[in-house]
Design a protein around this motif. Structure first.
Motif, short mmCIF file in Angstrom:
data_model
loop_
_atom_site.label_atom_id
_atom_site.label_comp_id
_atom_site.label_asym_id
_atom_site.label_seq_id
_atom_site.Cartn_x
_atom_site.Cartn_y
_atom_site.Cartn_z
N PHE A 1 0.83 -1.21 0.00
CA PHE A 1 0.00 0.00 0.00
C PHE A 1 0.86 1.26 0.00
CE2 PHE A 1 -1.83 3.32 2.75
CZ PHE A 1 -2.87 3.74 1.93
N LEU A 2 1.94 1.25 0.77
CA LEU A 2 2.84 2.41 0.80
C LEU A 2 3.48 2.64 -0.56
CD1 LEU A 2 4.60 2.10 4.27
CD2 LEU A 2 2.84 3.72 3.57
N HIS A 3 3.83 1.56 -1.27
CA HIS A 3 4.42 1.70 -2.61
C HIS A 3 3.39 2.26 -3.58
CE1 HIS A 3 8.50 0.21 -2.37
NE2 HIS A 3 8.08 -0.72 -1.54
N VAL A 4 2.16 1.79 -3.50
CA VAL A 4 1.12 2.30 -4.40
C VAL A 4 0.88 3.78 -4.13
CG1 VAL A 4 -1.35 2.15 -4.92
CG2 VAL A 4 0.02 0.07 -4.76
N ARG A 5 0.79 4.13 -2.86
CA ARG A 5 0.56 5.53 -2.49
C ARG A 5 1.72 6.42 -2.92
NH1 ARG A 5 0.17 7.45 3.62
NH2 ARG A 5 2.39 7.45 3.30
N GLN A 6 2.95 5.89 -2.79
CA GLN A 6 4.13 6.66 -3.17
C GLN A 6 4.19 6.86 -4.69
OE1 GLN A 6 7.79 4.74 -2.17
NE2 GLN A 6 8.97 6.63 -2.22
#
Length: 88
Positions: free
Chosen positions: A74-79
């Motif tokens: 999720f953090l990678h997608v958001r980033q």
């Protein structure tokens, strides 16, 4: 917050964790029901409920992995939606 692991590792962990949870839940259910395919031989464990407890403990560990790796993914997608440049 920044991701700790790479996107590929995070998504791989998600896939492996989901597969392990499914497979181990089936195996644990068979041991819990004392199914003849799991406890029917002389070399198999006699107490299927005790083995099922151990298998379900492993399911909980994989569920924790799934939550952690899912959060990393999720953090990678958001980033990536912010337009950040990623160097590989």
């Amino acid at each position: 917050m920044k991701p700790v692991v790479s996107a590929l590792n995070a998504w791989s962990c998600v896939v492996v964790s989901v597969a392990a949870i499914i497979i181990l839940s089936i195996i644990g259910g068979l041991f819990n029901a004392n199914h003849h395919s799991m406890v029917g031989s002389t070399k198999d464990p006699a107490d299927g409920k005790a083995v099922a407890g151990s298998v379900f403990a492993a399911v909980i560990v994989y569920a924790v992995f799934l939550v952690f790796c899912g959060f990393q993914a999720f953090l990678h997608v958001r980033q990536s939606k912010k337009g950040a440049i990623e160097l590989r």
